[in-house]
Design an enzyme around this catalytic site. Sequence first.
Site, short mmCIF file in Angstrom:
data_model
loop_
_atom_site.label_atom_id
_atom_site.label_comp_id
_atom_site.label_asym_id
_atom_site.label_seq_id
_atom_site.Cartn_x
_atom_site.Cartn_y
_atom_site.Cartn_z
N LYS A 130 0.86 -1.18 0.00
CA LYS A 130 0.00 0.00 0.00
C LYS A 130 0.90 1.23 0.00
O LYS A 130 1.48 1.60 1.02
CB LYS A 130 -0.93 0.03 1.22
CG LYS A 130 -2.05 1.04 0.98
CD LYS A 130 -2.51 1.77 2.20
CE LYS A 130 -1.70 2.90 2.68
NZ LYS A 130 -1.71 4.12 1.87
N GLU A 176 9.94 1.43 10.35
CA GLU A 176 10.94 2.46 10.02
C GLU A 176 10.26 3.79 10.21
O GLU A 176 9.42 4.19 9.39
CB GLU A 176 11.40 2.31 8.55
CG GLU A 176 12.26 1.10 8.29
CD GLU A 176 13.68 1.28 8.80
OE1 GLU A 176 14.07 2.42 9.11
OE2 GLU A 176 14.38 0.26 8.91
N CYS A 218 13.40 11.28 6.67
CA CYS A 218 13.48 10.77 8.05
C CYS A 218 14.89 10.91 8.59
O CYS A 218 15.10 11.04 9.78
CB CYS A 218 13.08 9.30 8.07
SG CYS A 218 14.12 8.27 7.02
N GLU A 252 9.63 16.22 15.14
CA GLU A 252 10.00 16.08 13.73
C GLU A 252 9.13 17.01 12.88
O GLU A 252 7.90 16.98 12.98
CB GLU A 252 9.79 14.64 13.25
CG GLU A 252 10.24 14.44 11.82
CD GLU A 252 9.94 13.05 11.29
OE1 GLU A 252 8.83 12.54 11.53
OE2 GLU A 252 10.81 12.49 10.60
P1 NAD Z 1 2.38 8.38 7.71
O1 NAD Z 1 2.65 7.62 8.95
O2 NAD Z 1 1.37 9.44 7.76
O3 NAD Z 1 1.90 7.38 6.56
C1 NAD Z 1 2.71 6.31 6.12
C2 NAD Z 1 1.83 5.26 5.47
O4 NAD Z 1 0.98 4.68 6.44
C3 NAD Z 1 0.93 5.80 4.37
O5 NAD Z 1 0.90 4.85 3.33
C4 NAD Z 1 -0.42 5.90 5.09
O6 NAD Z 1 -1.51 5.85 4.21
C5 NAD Z 1 -0.36 4.68 5.96
N1 NAD Z 1 -1.21 4.71 7.15
C6 NAD Z 1 -1.64 5.79 7.85
N2 NAD Z 1 -2.36 5.39 8.92
C7 NAD Z 1 -2.38 4.02 8.90
C8 NAD Z 1 -2.94 3.02 9.75
N3 NAD Z 1 -3.62 3.34 10.84
N4 NAD Z 1 -2.74 1.74 9.43
C9 NAD Z 1 -2.03 1.40 8.34
N5 NAD Z 1 -1.48 2.29 7.49
C10 NAD Z 1 -1.65 3.60 7.77
O7 NAD Z 1 3.78 8.91 7.21
P2 NAD Z 1 4.09 9.83 5.94
O8 NAD Z 1 3.54 11.19 6.22
O9 NAD Z 1 3.70 9.14 4.69
O10 NAD Z 1 5.68 9.85 5.97
C11 NAD Z 1 6.40 10.71 6.78
C12 NAD Z 1 6.91 9.99 8.00
O11 NAD Z 1 7.59 8.79 7.63
C13 NAD Z 1 7.92 10.80 8.76
O12 NAD Z 1 7.71 10.66 10.15
C14 NAD Z 1 9.23 10.20 8.35
O13 NAD Z 1 10.28 10.42 9.24
C15 NAD Z 1 8.87 8.77 8.24
N6 NAD Z 1 9.82 8.04 7.38
C16 NAD Z 1 10.65 7.12 7.95
C17 NAD Z 1 11.60 6.48 7.17
C18 NAD Z 1 12.56 5.47 7.73
O14 NAD Z 1 13.15 4.73 6.95
N7 NAD Z 1 12.78 5.41 9.03
C19 NAD Z 1 11.66 6.76 5.81
C20 NAD Z 1 10.78 7.69 5.27
C21 NAD Z 1 9.86 8.33 6.06
#
Ligand code: NAD
Length: 491
Positions: free
Chosen positions: A187, A260, A296, A395
């Site tokens: 997804k 992650e 991130c 963040e």
């Molecule tokens: P997000 O948590 O809002 O969403 C990530 C994904 O999760 C999306 O596909 C979203 O639709 C899905 N999602 C949201 N709620 C969910 C739920 N309850 N159950 C299942 N899936 C759900 O994050 P974002 O805004 O897309 O990305 C930014 C964040 O990701 C930042 O905090 C960033 O630091 C982190 N990030 C971490 C890494 C890493 O490798 N550690 C890499 C990239 C981004």
Amino acid sequence: MTTNHRGTQPMADLHAPTGKAYIGGRWEEPASGTTTVAENPADETAITHVPACTGEDIDAAVADARAAADPWRHTPWPDRARLLTELAGRLRADAERLALIDTLDSGNPIAGSRADVAAAAEALEHFAGLGGQVRGETVPSPDGILTFTGRVPYGVVGRITAYNHPLMFAAQGVAAALVSGNAVVMKPADPTVLSSLEFARLADDLLPPGVLNVVPGPAAVGQRLVTHPDVPRIAFTGSVATGRRIMADAAPGLKRVSLELGGKNALIVFPDADPEVAAEAAIRGMNFTRTNGQSCMSTSRVLAHDDIRLELEELLAARMGALTVGRPEDPRIDVGPLAFRAHHERVTAHIDNAQRQGARLAVGGGRPAGMDRGHYLEPTLFVDVDPDMAIAREEVFGPVLAVLAWSDPDEAIALANGTPYGLTANVLTDDLGTALRAASDVRAGVVWINGPTPLPPGTPFGGMKSSGIGREHGLEELLSYTETQSVVVRY
Ligand code: NAD
């Protein structure tokens, strides 16, 4: 590159069918029958329509993945690896088109998107090469008994990605799971799904139907994947808040979860560091030119020793002020727009709050002059930041850098460790002892000394504390998609 009806802006050259999900090797209308608009964050125009999937589509994809998983696991690993290597070759051959799609969909600068395509191909090749490492051991046993272990794939892996590296996360996110013999339901993050669908399109005639499925949609779609009884292993990249929710949702099913998550990463500048080198490291560490600071691993907190701080702040203000903001497909710009409107509002709220709490804005802070359309934001530098301010702790995930002061090395380490996050850190000093001591005291999954540098392929990546669970990109990730099984033979 093709041009649109105005003949001025580049247009995405999409090969995946419009408005359809990739399920069981077929391009399927979403069960809802509806689509949403994929928007170009540079000008807020529609690029195309993408499927608005629901839990029903997840159910269909999981059923197909389940059927595909067993034959896939019995496919000899070199054959699985060969298919991934071939897919990597297709990414490389189509790199310019894919990079432009990511740039138009996400707002990432074109140079960043090109690097992402290369990293996507590299991940597939890397894990293809590691395929033979999915193996067991023999256990010393009494005469007449042979005991050995093997590793068994989970079957169906649910992969949920974040929006900031769309294609790179699609490839990196499935490579290890596929080569170790699992089928995957992915997804992608809803703001940037186009290149995940293009990825599926390129894999379409390579991978057996059902081995890879791409089901775009909002959070509820991810939630259905997490709670689906036939998905025992969840791999997630995203925010801490969502990670926490996923862990809770996965608990009743006792699912194996890797997370992650976010970071509030420290760049610790010791007094012997060259200020010019430190300024350069801080700018590179922010990933302004790769993802507009939406990373991130961005080192968004510069912890500068008092002896060097003022000079460093001046250099940072000058260099950040000189970064050019503009259309991300223009290779001459440094920084593009943020990925979507709600995120622009979120980052702007962080900036407003930092000022309210007394941090001093040294550069940036708003929209660049004359850029009224698109989610543009100036690279923004805060100084006079106290450790308890939100800008020092939370963040932002945008082009916003905060400088904090310290005078004693213990204070620097305490500051670095003073948030719930623990993803990356960077230590700048020429003194090896100081550097290694700091590296061992900082609670971060990745520590650069005199970095940042690109992470060599296979470098384990992941967070300590609230920044995550598990490590990706290396052998540990590969094995995490399998379970150990012991076999005891009497002969
Ligand atoms: P997000 O948590 O809002 O969403 C990530 C994904 O999760 C999306 O596909 C979203 O639709 C899905 N999602 C949201 N709620 C969910 C739920 N309850 N159950 C299942 N899936 C759900 O994050 P974002 O805004 O897309 O990305 C930014 C964040 O990701 C930042 O905090 C960033 O630091 C982190 N990030 C971490 C890494 C890493 O490798 N550690 C890499 C990239 C981004």
